[in-house]
Motif scaffolding. Structure first.
Motif, PDB file in Angstrom:
ATOM      1  N   GLU A  20       0.665  -1.160   0.024  1.00  0.00           N
ATOM      2  CA  GLU A  20      -0.088   0.033  -0.042  1.00  0.00           C
ATOM      3  C   GLU A  20       0.919   1.260   0.113  1.00  0.00           C
ATOM      4  N   GLY A  21       1.917   1.290  -0.810  1.00  0.00           N
ATOM      5  CA  GLY A  21       2.623   2.357  -1.165  1.00  0.00           C
ATOM      6  C   GLY A  21       3.793   2.558   0.171  1.00  0.00           C
ATOM      7  N   VAL A  22       4.044   1.679   0.941  1.00  0.00           N
ATOM      8  CA  VAL A  22       4.676   1.628   2.229  1.00  0.00           C
ATOM      9  C   VAL A  22       5.978   0.485   2.073  1.00  0.00           C
ATOM     10  N   VAL A  23       6.899   0.790   2.306  1.00  0.00           N
ATOM     11  CA  VAL A  23       8.173  -0.160   1.861  1.00  0.00           C
ATOM     12  C   VAL A  23       8.369  -0.602   3.506  1.00  0.00           C
ATOM     13  N   ILE A  24       8.083  -2.034   3.564  1.00  0.00           N
ATOM     14  CA  ILE A  24       8.549  -2.726   4.677  1.00  0.00           C
ATOM     15  C   ILE A  24       9.690  -3.801   4.514  1.00  0.00           C
ATOM     16  N   THR A  25      10.289  -3.819   5.751  1.00  0.00           N
ATOM     17  CA  THR A  25      11.602  -4.701   5.662  1.00  0.00           C
ATOM     18  C   THR A  25      11.554  -5.766   6.836  1.00  0.00           C
ATOM     19  N   THR A  26      11.955  -7.172   6.459  1.00  0.00           N
ATOM     20  CA  THR A  26      11.729  -8.064   7.314  1.00  0.00           C
ATOM     21  C   THR A  26      12.899  -7.504   8.787  1.00  0.00           C
ATOM     22  N   ASP A  27      12.447  -8.098   9.692  1.00  0.00           N
ATOM     23  CA  ASP A  27      12.826  -7.550  11.012  1.00  0.00           C
ATOM     24  C   ASP A  27      14.303  -8.275  11.184  1.00  0.00           C
ATOM     25  N   GLU A  28      15.221  -7.612  11.793  1.00  0.00           N
ATOM     26  CA  GLU A  28      16.667  -8.172  11.970  1.00  0.00           C
ATOM     27  C   GLU A  28      16.566  -9.471  12.935  1.00  0.00           C
ATOM     28  N   CYS A  29      15.464  -9.597  13.570  1.00  0.00           N
ATOM     29  CA  CYS A  29      15.458 -10.682  14.581  1.00  0.00           C
ATOM     30  C   CYS A  29      15.636 -12.095  13.818  1.00  0.00           C
ATOM     31  N   PHE A  30      15.441 -12.125  12.507  1.00  0.00           N
ATOM     32  CA  PHE A  30      15.317 -13.371  11.848  1.00  0.00           C
ATOM     33  C   PHE A  30      16.485 -13.552  10.764  1.00  0.00           C
ATOM     34  N   LYS A  31      17.121 -14.751  10.984  1.00  0.00           N
ATOM     35  CA  LYS A  31      17.832 -15.293  10.155  1.00  0.00           C
ATOM     36  C   LYS A  31      17.352 -16.589   9.358  1.00  0.00           C
ATOM     37  N   PHE A  32      17.852 -17.068   8.254  1.00  0.00           N
ATOM     38  CA  PHE A  32      17.475 -18.325   7.752  1.00  0.00           C
ATOM     39  C   PHE A  32      18.187 -19.081   7.357  1.00  0.00           C
ATOM     40  N   ASP A  33      17.799 -20.466   7.373  1.00  0.00           N
ATOM     41  CA  ASP A  33      18.500 -21.672   6.835  1.00  0.00           C
ATOM     42  C   ASP A  33      18.068 -21.858   5.556  1.00  0.00           C
ATOM     43  N   VAL A  34      19.010 -21.585   4.299  1.00  0.00           N
ATOM     44  CA  VAL A  34      18.731 -21.658   2.977  1.00  0.00           C
ATOM     45  C   VAL A  34      18.929 -23.028   2.241  1.00  0.00           C
ATOM     46  N   THR A  35      18.135 -23.329   1.461  1.00  0.00           N
ATOM     47  CA  THR A  35      18.445 -24.359   0.640  1.00  0.00           C
ATOM     48  C   THR A  35      18.220 -24.194  -0.849  1.00  0.00           C
ATOM     49  N   TYR A  36      19.161 -24.641  -1.589  1.00  0.00           N
ATOM     50  CA  TYR A  36      18.903 -24.222  -3.237  1.00  0.00           C
ATOM     51  C   TYR A  36      19.517 -25.310  -3.917  1.00  0.00           C
ATOM     52  N   ASN A  37      18.905 -25.602  -5.210  1.00  0.00           N
ATOM     53  CA  ASN A  37      19.653 -26.735  -5.729  1.00  0.00           C
ATOM     54  C   ASN A  37      20.635 -25.930  -6.611  1.00  0.00           C
ATOM     55  N   GLY A  38      21.718 -26.749  -6.487  1.00  0.00           N
ATOM     56  CA  GLY A  38      23.231 -26.344  -6.985  1.00  0.00           C
ATOM     57  C   GLY A  38      23.317 -26.774  -8.574  1.00  0.00           C
ATOM     58  N   ALA A  39      24.474 -26.548  -9.019  1.00  0.00           N
ATOM     59  CA  ALA A  39      24.647 -26.838 -10.464  1.00  0.00           C
ATOM     60  C   ALA A  39      24.562 -28.188 -10.779  1.00  0.00           C
ATOM     61  N   ASP A  40      24.808 -29.187  -9.732  1.00  0.00           N
ATOM     62  CA  ASP A  40      24.487 -30.706  -9.993  1.00  0.00           C
ATOM     63  C   ASP A  40      22.931 -31.137  -9.713  1.00  0.00           C
ATOM     64  N   GLY A  41      22.231 -30.311  -9.614  1.00  0.00           N
ATOM     65  CA  GLY A  41      20.938 -30.411  -9.282  1.00  0.00           C
ATOM     66  C   GLY A  41      20.627 -30.910  -7.889  1.00  0.00           C
ATOM     67  N   ASN A  42      21.657 -30.831  -7.022  1.00  0.00           N
ATOM     68  CA  ASN A  42      21.451 -31.430  -5.584  1.00  0.00           C
ATOM     69  C   ASN A  42      21.307 -30.392  -4.593  1.00  0.00           C
ATOM     70  N   PRO A  43      20.544 -30.572  -3.756  1.00  0.00           N
ATOM     71  CA  PRO A  43      20.491 -29.220  -2.548  1.00  0.00           C
ATOM     72  C   PRO A  43      21.870 -29.064  -1.907  1.00  0.00           C
ATOM     73  N   VAL A  44      21.815 -27.613  -1.710  1.00  0.00           N
ATOM     74  CA  VAL A  44      23.018 -27.085  -1.108  1.00  0.00           C
ATOM     75  C   VAL A  44      22.391 -26.265  -0.083  1.00  0.00           C
ATOM     76  N   GLU A  45      22.853 -26.431   1.252  1.00  0.00           N
ATOM     77  CA  GLU A  45      22.365 -25.638   2.372  1.00  0.00           C
ATOM     78  C   GLU A  45      23.268 -24.565   2.962  1.00  0.00           C
ATOM     79  N   VAL A  46      22.830 -23.532   3.291  1.00  0.00           N
ATOM     80  CA  VAL A  46      23.563 -22.321   4.015  1.00  0.00           C
ATOM     81  C   VAL A  46      22.742 -21.997   5.237  1.00  0.00           C
ATOM     82  N   LYS A  47      23.259 -21.917   6.326  1.00  0.00           N
ATOM     83  CA  LYS A  47      22.717 -21.943   7.455  1.00  0.00           C
ATOM     84  C   LYS A  47      22.843 -20.425   8.173  1.00  0.00           C
ATOM     85  N   GLY A  48      21.982 -19.899   8.900  1.00  0.00           N
ATOM     86  CA  GLY A  48      22.154 -18.635   9.245  1.00  0.00           C
ATOM     87  C   GLY A  48      22.415 -17.457   8.611  1.00  0.00           C
ATOM     88  N   VAL A  49      21.710 -17.366   7.453  1.00  0.00           N
ATOM     89  CA  VAL A  49      21.800 -16.261   6.414  1.00  0.00           C
ATOM     90  C   VAL A  49      20.926 -15.195   6.977  1.00  0.00           C
TER      91      VAL A  49
END
Length: 160
Positions: free
Chosen positions: A49-78
């Protein structure tokens, strides 16, 4: 005799047409041999609604993505925003990124902004985006975390 010659000529021309139109499955346009670049990003801002909101800094994330070989890669505490440099993949490829929240319950304010925009890029251009940033109330957030934690996972995927 003319009918026989005409029939033979018609069959000869027909066989040439059918054998000459055979598709080459190894042509350069074959998507199974196509190589391209994929990258991922998690953005921490949205406009509501015209207002920019930003994720609070109290959150970190464990990220999983498919790498070049198609297998999951995990990065913790992003910490957001986050991105990964582009890497080469071959089609067919499933590009997938997901982020699970990591937080200390005591650090959560009564109201906060939670989430991320998960983005998949193909050859430098945005190919898929899932906008998932919202204002939240602590009590309801913790209830969701306990009853349906999968609802708090931010994820998107795309087949190439």
């Amino acid at each position: 005799m003319k009918k026989v010659t005409f029939l033979l000529a018609t069959l000869l021309i027909g066989s040439i047409v059918f054998t000459g139109c055979k598709k080459d499955n190894n042509a350069s346009g074959d998507s199974t041999s196509k190589t391209f670049k994929v990258s991922y990003a998690l953005e921490n801002t949205a406009t509501v609604e015209g207002v920019v909101i930003t994720t609070d800094e109290c959150f970190k994330f464990d990220v999983t993505y498919n790498g070049a070989d198609g297998n999951p890669v995990e990065v913790k505490g992003v910490t957001l925003p986050w991105s990964i440099a582009a890497f080469d993949v071959k089609a067919p490829f499933t590009a997938k990124v997901e982020a699970k929240p990591v937080y200390n319950e005591a650090d959560l304010p009564d109201e906060f902004v939670y989430g991320a925009n998960a983005v998949i890029y193909k050859d430098g251009a945005e190919s898929m985006r899932k906008n998932d940033i919202y204002k939240r109330i602590k009590v309801k957030f913790l209830q969701t975390a306990q009853e349906s934690p999968e609802e708090l996972i931010i994820k998107t995927e795309r087949e190439f």
